[in-house]
Motif scaffolding. Structure first.
Motif, PDB file in Angstrom:
ATOM      1  N   GLY A  37       0.841  -1.188   0.000  1.00 34.03           N
ATOM      2  CA  GLY A  37       0.000   0.000   0.000  1.00 34.03           C
ATOM      3  C   GLY A  37       0.878   1.239   0.000  1.00 34.03           C
ATOM      4  O   GLY A  37       2.071   1.168   0.296  1.00 34.03           O
ATOM      5  N   GLN A  38       0.303   2.374  -0.340  1.00 32.68           N
ATOM      6  CA  GLN A  38       1.081   3.611  -0.356  1.00 32.68           C
ATOM      7  C   GLN A  38       0.173   4.776   0.013  1.00 32.68           C
ATOM      8  O   GLN A  38      -0.969   4.848  -0.418  1.00 32.68           O
ATOM      9  CB  GLN A  38       1.719   3.855  -1.722  1.00 32.68           C
ATOM     10  CG  GLN A  38       2.702   5.020  -1.732  1.00 32.68           C
ATOM     11  CD  GLN A  38       3.733   4.913  -2.845  1.00 32.68           C
ATOM     12  OE1 GLN A  38       4.129   3.824  -3.235  1.00 32.68           O
ATOM     13  NE2 GLN A  38       4.177   6.046  -3.346  1.00 32.68           N
ATOM     14  N   LEU A  39       0.707   5.666   0.828  1.00 30.72           N
ATOM     15  CA  LEU A  39      -0.056   6.814   1.298  1.00 30.72           C
ATOM     16  C   LEU A  39       0.874   8.008   1.427  1.00 30.72           C
ATOM     17  O   LEU A  39       2.041   7.850   1.811  1.00 30.72           O
ATOM     18  CB  LEU A  39      -0.683   6.499   2.660  1.00 30.72           C
ATOM     19  CG  LEU A  39      -1.712   7.484   3.205  1.00 30.72           C
ATOM     20  CD1 LEU A  39      -3.000   7.417   2.389  1.00 30.72           C
ATOM     21  CD2 LEU A  39      -2.020   7.153   4.669  1.00 30.72           C
ATOM     22  N   ALA A  89       1.401  -8.140   3.313  1.00 33.94           N
ATOM     23  CA  ALA A  89       1.169  -6.722   2.992  1.00 33.94           C
ATOM     24  C   ALA A  89       2.104  -5.822   3.783  1.00 33.94           C
ATOM     25  O   ALA A  89       2.452  -6.104   4.932  1.00 33.94           O
ATOM     26  CB  ALA A  89      -0.281  -6.354   3.302  1.00 33.94           C
ATOM     27  N   PHE A  90       2.521  -4.721   3.147  1.00 33.24           N
ATOM     28  CA  PHE A  90       3.318  -3.712   3.844  1.00 33.24           C
ATOM     29  C   PHE A  90       2.989  -2.350   3.264  1.00 33.24           C
ATOM     30  O   PHE A  90       2.302  -2.231   2.247  1.00 33.24           O
ATOM     31  CB  PHE A  90       4.822  -4.012   3.742  1.00 33.24           C
ATOM     32  CG  PHE A  90       5.392  -3.945   2.347  1.00 33.24           C
ATOM     33  CD1 PHE A  90       6.001  -2.788   1.874  1.00 33.24           C
ATOM     34  CD2 PHE A  90       5.332  -5.052   1.508  1.00 33.24           C
ATOM     35  CE1 PHE A  90       6.538  -2.731   0.598  1.00 33.24           C
ATOM     36  CE2 PHE A  90       5.864  -5.010   0.219  1.00 33.24           C
ATOM     37  CZ  PHE A  90       6.471  -3.844  -0.232  1.00 33.24           C
ATOM     38  N   MET A  91       3.467  -1.297   3.927  1.00 32.91           N
ATOM     39  CA  MET A  91       3.140   0.071   3.538  1.00 32.91           C
ATOM     40  C   MET A  91       4.374   0.865   3.155  1.00 32.91           C
ATOM     41  O   MET A  91       5.425   0.761   3.789  1.00 32.91           O
ATOM     42  CB  MET A  91       2.463   0.807   4.700  1.00 32.91           C
ATOM     43  CG  MET A  91       1.019   0.414   4.953  1.00 32.91           C
ATOM     44  SD  MET A  91      -0.089   0.871   3.604  1.00 32.91           S
ATOM     45  CE  MET A  91       0.006   2.676   3.659  1.00 32.91           C
ATOM     46  N   PHE A  92       4.240   1.677   2.096  1.00 30.90           N
ATOM     47  CA  PHE A  92       5.188   2.739   1.795  1.00 30.90           C
ATOM     48  C   PHE A  92       4.519   4.070   2.112  1.00 30.90           C
ATOM     49  O   PHE A  92       3.363   4.295   1.730  1.00 30.90           O
ATOM     50  CB  PHE A  92       5.571   2.739   0.316  1.00 30.90           C
ATOM     51  CG  PHE A  92       6.712   1.837  -0.044  1.00 30.90           C
ATOM     52  CD1 PHE A  92       7.495   1.246   0.924  1.00 30.90           C
ATOM     53  CD2 PHE A  92       7.006   1.577  -1.379  1.00 30.90           C
ATOM     54  CE1 PHE A  92       8.547   0.408   0.581  1.00 30.90           C
ATOM     55  CE2 PHE A  92       8.060   0.743  -1.727  1.00 30.90           C
ATOM     56  CZ  PHE A  92       8.829   0.158  -0.747  1.00 30.90           C
ATOM     57  N   ARG A 126       4.611  -3.034  11.604  1.00 31.55           N
ATOM     58  CA  ARG A 126       5.639  -3.432  10.650  1.00 31.55           C
ATOM     59  C   ARG A 126       5.092  -4.496   9.709  1.00 31.55           C
ATOM     60  O   ARG A 126       4.163  -5.223  10.075  1.00 31.55           O
ATOM     61  CB  ARG A 126       6.857  -3.986  11.407  1.00 31.55           C
ATOM     62  CG  ARG A 126       7.547  -2.940  12.283  1.00 31.55           C
ATOM     63  CD  ARG A 126       8.704  -3.577  13.057  1.00 31.55           C
ATOM     64  NE  ARG A 126       9.361  -2.622  13.910  1.00 31.55           N
ATOM     65  CZ  ARG A 126      10.338  -1.797  13.545  1.00 31.55           C
ATOM     66  NH1 ARG A 126      10.769  -1.835  12.298  1.00 31.55           N
ATOM     67  NH2 ARG A 126      10.885  -0.961  14.392  1.00 31.55           N
ATOM     68  N   PRO A 127       5.686  -4.608   8.496  1.00 29.35           N
ATOM     69  CA  PRO A 127       6.780  -3.787   7.970  1.00 29.35           C
ATOM     70  C   PRO A 127       6.268  -2.461   7.413  1.00 29.35           C
ATOM     71  O   PRO A 127       5.155  -2.370   6.917  1.00 29.35           O
ATOM     72  CB  PRO A 127       7.367  -4.655   6.861  1.00 29.35           C
ATOM     73  CG  PRO A 127       6.225  -5.496   6.402  1.00 29.35           C
ATOM     74  CD  PRO A 127       5.358  -5.729   7.604  1.00 29.35           C
ATOM     75  N   ARG A 128       7.085  -1.448   7.503  1.00 30.49           N
ATOM     76  CA  ARG A 128       6.712  -0.103   7.060  1.00 30.49           C
ATOM     77  C   ARG A 128       7.940   0.560   6.445  1.00 30.49           C
ATOM     78  O   ARG A 128       9.066   0.286   6.846  1.00 30.49           O
ATOM     79  CB  ARG A 128       6.196   0.720   8.234  1.00 30.49           C
ATOM     80  CG  ARG A 128       7.215   0.870   9.337  1.00 30.49           C
ATOM     81  CD  ARG A 128       6.603   0.906  10.716  1.00 30.49           C
ATOM     82  NE  ARG A 128       7.645   1.086  11.728  1.00 30.49           N
ATOM     83  CZ  ARG A 128       7.424   0.984  13.022  1.00 30.49           C
ATOM     84  NH1 ARG A 128       6.220   0.723  13.468  1.00 30.49           N
ATOM     85  NH2 ARG A 128       8.408   1.157  13.876  1.00 30.49           N
ATOM     86  N   GLY A 129       7.692   1.407   5.487  1.00 30.87           N
ATOM     87  CA  GLY A 129       8.823   2.030   4.808  1.00 30.87           C
ATOM     88  C   GLY A 129       8.472   3.394   4.251  1.00 30.87           C
ATOM     89  O   GLY A 129       7.316   3.824   4.289  1.00 30.87           O
ATOM     90  N   ASP A 147      11.595  -0.143   8.059  1.00 30.86           N
ATOM     91  CA  ASP A 147      11.967  -1.491   7.638  1.00 30.86           C
ATOM     92  C   ASP A 147      12.442  -1.487   6.189  1.00 30.86           C
ATOM     93  O   ASP A 147      13.272  -2.298   5.808  1.00 30.86           O
ATOM     94  CB  ASP A 147      10.762  -2.436   7.785  1.00 30.86           C
ATOM     95  CG  ASP A 147      10.257  -2.487   9.211  1.00 30.86           C
ATOM     96  OD1 ASP A 147      11.006  -2.937  10.088  1.00 30.86           O
ATOM     97  OD2 ASP A 147       9.112  -2.040   9.456  1.00 30.86           O
ATOM     98  N   ILE A 148      11.877  -0.573   5.381  1.00 29.98           N
ATOM     99  CA  ILE A 148      12.208  -0.515   3.960  1.00 29.98           C
ATOM    100  C   ILE A 148      12.425   0.943   3.564  1.00 29.98           C
ATOM    101  O   ILE A 148      11.617   1.809   3.920  1.00 29.98           O
ATOM    102  CB  ILE A 148      11.084  -1.108   3.092  1.00 29.98           C
ATOM    103  CG1 ILE A 148      10.704  -2.513   3.569  1.00 29.98           C
ATOM    104  CG2 ILE A 148      11.492  -1.149   1.620  1.00 29.98           C
ATOM    105  CD1 ILE A 148       9.442  -3.061   2.920  1.00 29.98           C
ATOM    106  N   LEU A 149      13.505   1.199   2.856  1.00 30.33           N
ATOM    107  CA  LEU A 149      13.752   2.524   2.306  1.00 30.33           C
ATOM    108  C   LEU A 149      13.777   2.402   0.789  1.00 30.33           C
ATOM    109  O   LEU A 149      14.628   1.723   0.224  1.00 30.33           O
ATOM    110  CB  LEU A 149      15.074   3.097   2.806  1.00 30.33           C
ATOM    111  CG  LEU A 149      15.491   4.450   2.202  1.00 30.33           C
ATOM    112  CD1 LEU A 149      14.425   5.507   2.446  1.00 30.33           C
ATOM    113  CD2 LEU A 149      16.833   4.898   2.755  1.00 30.33           C
ATOM    114  N   SER A 150      12.817   3.047   0.132  1.00 29.10           N
ATOM    115  CA  SER A 150      12.702   3.013  -1.322  1.00 29.10           C
ATOM    116  C   SER A 150      13.156   4.348  -1.882  1.00 29.10           C
ATOM    117  O   SER A 150      12.624   5.394  -1.501  1.00 29.10           O
ATOM    118  CB  SER A 150      11.243   2.740  -1.715  1.00 29.10           C
ATOM    119  OG  SER A 150      11.052   2.891  -3.102  1.00 29.10           O
ATOM    120  N   MET A 151      14.142   4.331  -2.777  1.00 22.18           N
ATOM    121  CA  MET A 151      14.701   5.586  -3.269  1.00 22.18           C
ATOM    122  C   MET A 151      14.944   5.530  -4.776  1.00 22.18           C
ATOM    123  O   MET A 151      15.041   4.461  -5.371  1.00 22.18           O
ATOM    124  CB  MET A 151      16.013   5.929  -2.551  1.00 22.18           C
ATOM    125  CG  MET A 151      17.158   4.979  -2.786  1.00 22.18           C
ATOM    126  SD  MET A 151      16.986   3.432  -1.914  1.00 22.18           S
ATOM    127  CE  MET A 151      18.557   2.662  -2.203  1.00 22.18           C
TER     128      MET A 151
END
Length: 261
Positions: A37-39, A89-92, A126-129, A147-151
């Motif tokens: 998911g993303q918010l 499932a996890f969130m960005f 968690r997990p969250r990023g 937990d996650i870094l998206s770049m």
């Protein structure tokens, strides 16, 4: 809003505001290893929404704490809903506004942002990023409770590779790096090749290996993704669809090259 605070579903996205989100949740997602998911994040949101004095909420000391709690409630509601459809499932949290925190003219300090983001993430399972297309202070993000870094490594490779010690600490505590290596903009994508994108990634990994991070650890704690969230192109969705197909192709090539399961 406060009257519904204990009703988590109240804070989820309604069909009125996102038909695609609810259509996605109706799909059979069981074959995927995970779903995301993303918010929009609280800092970015708080920089855009104004109070009664036309002042961004992020600068309103009386409101900012509630802003963090409200946005955390929204993120947790989405994550909880997603987990009913898939256990992976996890969130960005999309936070382009964080790159402006470190401007001398922002008026919103990194210390304030650190306290606010830690408060925000403490309320999300968690997990969250964080996903960020821009170029913030990477040390700041690598030391948050992520937990996650998206770049966007496609644009920021030369800068990000300079943070070897912070990246190592992030990985050593179990963090995952999502390497956004495939451009989604029409012009940039049209000039690229898959071989060059792999070379960009491996160049960063080589620098990190020289900083004491083993390639095995990097590979074990990495994801691949598109470089940016760009969805506006002259060819509409076609370049974005191609970019995602390239992400899959690069993943296959790297798995074969490094004998990953």
């Amino acid at each position: 809003m406060l009257d519904h605070w204990e009703e988590l579903a109240y804070f989820d996205i309604s069909p009125t505001y996102s038909v695609v989100y609810h259509r996605f949740l109706e799909m059979d997602l069981s074959s995927y290893p995970a779903i995301r998911g993303q918010l929009e994040g609280p800092v970015s949101f708080g920089m855009k929404i104004l109070d009664e004095n036309d002042k961004p909420l992020i600068f309103n000391d009386q409101v900012r704490g509630m802003l963090m709690d409200f946005m955390a409630r929204r993120a947790q509601a989405q994550l909880t809903h997603l987990k009913t459809r898939h256990p992976g499932a996890f969130m960005f949290i999309d936070e382009p506004g964080l790159q402006f925190v470190f401007s001398s003219m922002s008026g919103y300090t990194d210390r304030m942002a650190a306290e606010d983001m830690d408060r925000f993430f403490s309320q999300i399972d968690r997990p969250r990023g964080i996903h960020l297309c821009g170029n913030p202070d990477w040390q700041f993000l690598l030391n948050r409770y992520l937990d996650i870094l998206s770049m966007d490594i496609y644009t920021n490779a030369e800068i990000f590779r300079c943070y070897g010690k912070d990246i190592k600490r992030f990985l050593d505590r179990g963090g995952v790096l999502a390497w956004g290596v495939v451009p989604t903009g029409f012009e940039a994508f049209d000039q690229e090749s898959q071989d060059h994108l792999i070379a960009v990634l491996e160049g960063v990994w080589q620098t990190l290996a020289e900083a004491g991070i083993s390639l095995e650890q990097i590979l074990a704690q990495s994801l691949l993704g598109p470089a940016t969230c760009c969805l506006i192109n002259p060819d509409r969705e076609k370049t974005v669809a191609k970019a995602y197909s390239w992400v899959k192709a690069l993943s296959r090539q790297l798995r074969e090259k490094y004998a990953l399961t």
